[in-house]
Scaffold this motif. Sequence first.
Motif, PDB file in Angstrom:
ATOM      1  N   ALA A 187       0.832  -1.101   0.197  1.00 33.99           N
ATOM      2  CA  ALA A 187       0.009  -0.090   0.133  1.00 33.99           C
ATOM      3  C   ALA A 187       0.824   1.358   0.000  1.00 33.99           C
ATOM      4  O   ALA A 187       0.525   2.272  -0.826  1.00 33.99           O
ATOM      5  CB  ALA A 187      -0.810  -0.062   1.125  1.00 33.99           C
ATOM      6  N   VAL A 188       1.755   1.208   0.880  1.00 34.04           N
ATOM      7  CA  VAL A 188       2.621   2.278   0.992  1.00 34.04           C
ATOM      8  C   VAL A 188       3.672   2.602  -0.337  1.00 34.04           C
ATOM      9  O   VAL A 188       3.579   3.708  -0.852  1.00 34.04           O
ATOM     10  CB  VAL A 188       3.795   2.189   1.955  1.00 34.04           C
ATOM     11  CG1 VAL A 188       4.913   3.200   2.107  1.00 34.04           C
ATOM     12  CG2 VAL A 188       3.060   2.247   3.194  1.00 34.04           C
ATOM     13  N   ALA A 189       3.952   1.543  -1.027  1.00 34.77           N
ATOM     14  CA  ALA A 189       4.809   1.665  -2.332  1.00 34.77           C
ATOM     15  C   ALA A 189       3.992   2.262  -3.395  1.00 34.77           C
ATOM     16  O   ALA A 189       4.382   2.871  -4.082  1.00 34.77           O
ATOM     17  CB  ALA A 189       4.946  -0.031  -2.864  1.00 34.77           C
ATOM     18  N   ALA A 190       2.626   1.755  -3.226  1.00 33.44           N
ATOM     19  CA  ALA A 190       1.526   2.027  -4.357  1.00 33.44           C
ATOM     20  C   ALA A 190       1.429   3.597  -4.182  1.00 33.44           C
ATOM     21  O   ALA A 190       1.250   4.472  -5.129  1.00 33.44           O
ATOM     22  CB  ALA A 190       0.188   1.513  -4.247  1.00 33.44           C
ATOM     23  N   ALA A 191       1.097   4.137  -2.906  1.00 35.62           N
ATOM     24  CA  ALA A 191       0.791   5.614  -2.539  1.00 35.62           C
ATOM     25  C   ALA A 191       1.783   6.318  -3.160  1.00 35.62           C
ATOM     26  O   ALA A 191       1.881   7.533  -3.656  1.00 35.62           O
ATOM     27  CB  ALA A 191       0.306   5.518  -1.141  1.00 35.62           C
ATOM     28  N   ARG A 192       2.926   6.088  -2.664  1.00 35.74           N
ATOM     29  CA  ARG A 192       4.396   6.734  -2.879  1.00 35.74           C
ATOM     30  C   ARG A 192       4.535   7.020  -4.498  1.00 35.74           C
ATOM     31  O   ARG A 192       4.907   7.968  -4.997  1.00 35.74           O
ATOM     32  CB  ARG A 192       5.536   6.166  -2.133  1.00 35.74           C
ATOM     33  CG  ARG A 192       5.741   6.343  -0.840  1.00 35.74           C
ATOM     34  CD  ARG A 192       7.006   6.122  -0.527  1.00 35.74           C
ATOM     35  NE  ARG A 192       7.242   6.349   0.964  1.00 35.74           N
ATOM     36  CZ  ARG A 192       8.245   6.616   1.800  1.00 35.74           C
ATOM     37  NH1 ARG A 192       9.571   6.127   1.175  1.00 35.74           N
ATOM     38  NH2 ARG A 192       8.277   6.766   2.952  1.00 35.74           N
ATOM     39  N   ALA A 243      -6.398   2.374  -1.032  1.00 32.96           N
ATOM     40  CA  ALA A 243      -7.187   2.307   0.350  1.00 32.96           C
ATOM     41  C   ALA A 243      -6.846   0.925   0.764  1.00 32.96           C
ATOM     42  O   ALA A 243      -6.651   0.101   0.025  1.00 32.96           O
ATOM     43  CB  ALA A 243      -8.509   2.460   0.074  1.00 32.96           C
ATOM     44  N   MET A 244      -6.666   0.959   2.072  1.00 38.69           N
ATOM     45  CA  MET A 244      -6.031  -0.425   2.801  1.00 38.69           C
ATOM     46  C   MET A 244      -7.393  -1.009   3.511  1.00 38.69           C
ATOM     47  O   MET A 244      -7.926  -0.432   4.506  1.00 38.69           O
ATOM     48  CB  MET A 244      -5.087  -0.132   3.478  1.00 38.69           C
ATOM     49  CG  MET A 244      -4.845  -1.402   4.499  1.00 38.69           C
ATOM     50  SD  MET A 244      -2.992  -1.969   3.814  1.00 38.69           S
ATOM     51  CE  MET A 244      -3.114  -3.316   4.872  1.00 38.69           C
ATOM     52  N   ILE A 245      -7.699  -2.229   3.410  1.00 44.64           N
ATOM     53  CA  ILE A 245      -8.654  -3.085   4.169  1.00 44.64           C
ATOM     54  C   ILE A 245      -7.770  -4.336   4.797  1.00 44.64           C
ATOM     55  O   ILE A 245      -6.808  -4.909   4.366  1.00 44.64           O
ATOM     56  CB  ILE A 245      -9.444  -3.890   3.419  1.00 44.64           C
ATOM     57  CG1 ILE A 245     -10.571  -2.950   2.374  1.00 44.64           C
ATOM     58  CG2 ILE A 245     -10.738  -4.801   4.043  1.00 44.64           C
ATOM     59  CD1 ILE A 245     -11.495  -3.801   1.296  1.00 44.64           C
ATOM     60  N   GLY A 246      -7.813  -4.336   6.204  1.00 42.83           N
ATOM     61  CA  GLY A 246      -7.073  -5.187   6.947  1.00 42.83           C
ATOM     62  C   GLY A 246      -7.481  -4.865   8.532  1.00 42.83           C
ATOM     63  O   GLY A 246      -8.571  -4.253   8.677  1.00 42.83           O
ATOM     64  N   GLY A 274      -0.423   8.493   2.871  1.00 47.72           N
ATOM     65  CA  GLY A 274      -1.652   9.159   2.022  1.00 47.72           C
ATOM     66  C   GLY A 274      -2.530   7.765   1.688  1.00 47.72           C
ATOM     67  O   GLY A 274      -3.355   8.066   0.810  1.00 47.72           O
ATOM     68  N   VAL A 275      -2.200   6.811   2.287  1.00 47.67           N
ATOM     69  CA  VAL A 275      -3.272   5.563   2.156  1.00 47.67           C
ATOM     70  C   VAL A 275      -4.544   5.715   3.095  1.00 47.67           C
ATOM     71  O   VAL A 275      -4.406   6.147   4.097  1.00 47.67           O
ATOM     72  CB  VAL A 275      -2.535   4.172   2.743  1.00 47.67           C
ATOM     73  CG1 VAL A 275      -3.715   3.204   2.596  1.00 47.67           C
ATOM     74  CG2 VAL A 275      -1.386   4.090   1.906  1.00 47.67           C
TER      75      VAL A 275
END
Length: 295
Positions: free
Chosen positions: A43-48, A54-57, A76-77
């Motif tokens: 998620a962080v790699a994609a946002a950067r 958006a993260m579900i967990g 920014g996630v």
Amino acid sequence: GIVVLGSTNMDLVAYVPRAPARGETVTGRAFRTVPGGKGANQAVAAARAGGEVAMIGAVGTDDFGVRLRAVLEHSGVDTDLLRTAEGPSGTAHIVVDDEGGNAIVVVPGANGSVTSLSHGDEALIATAGLLLLQLELPLSAVTEGAAHARAAGVRTVLTPAPARPLPPELLAATDLLVPNEHEAAALTGRTDPHAAARALLDAVPEVVVTLGAAGCLYAARGAAPLAVPAPRVRAVDTTAAGDTFAGVLAVALAEGRPVPEALARAGTAAALSVRREGASTSMPYRAEIEAALAD
Ligand code: ADP
């Protein structure tokens, strides 16, 4: 946007001259806590890389949970659907010895509470541009998420890590499988990545086998395989190289880029990440990736 259905873990890393034997105590030379988990890292790699993510967990109700959520938000996630589950956050207890070998205990903690999806989760997945999955959440939730995305016509990208046998329903709902060479071998019994990729095409339409410093191999049904070399860099820390690769690949695909171009972007970003220490802290931003691609 991109939805990540995946894990958050706090990595607790002790650096020791040599790992202790059973019943023994050794004195370590250093200790670090590093926010991680494959889901959160991707998620962080994609946002950067410029994705809307958006993260579900789930995180736990402990202090680690507060920090894990904050790291995602800082990148920014969107964490509106990241649950806070009563009890401890997921943790990875890592002992690194002087030869660089490691021994790891993962305790799923809050991740283990994500056994099924809520209506809100399903609604978010149905409107996503792409769903990114790994295997650090209960398989029931991973399978449900992939099946839901498939039913809504949303592309699914699965990193099959940690390696384990995959339920047929999960494979049937996977568009692109992204194993490293060890995971590809574990899934197929073939150590040759070409042979493993071919075998995996029986189950999914597209496969990318990542090959560390050798880059990656892309295979799709009915097309010639494509080998994409990695940029040559001096590797300092390859932790989360695969997660950087997957996150950036997802962004490029969600932007509608053709696969070869998406693989070049993912490989460039992963190479940038291995030149620096750290996991999520070493992941490059979009501007850096584009500068490196233009070089
Ligand atoms: P994992 O981190 O999951 O074990 P790999 O080791 O295959 O996966 O690495 C994932 C990707 O990261 C590779 O396909 C490559 O693009 C990049 N990468 C990893 N190690 C290096 C390296 N030493 N030099 C350049 N790129 C690397």
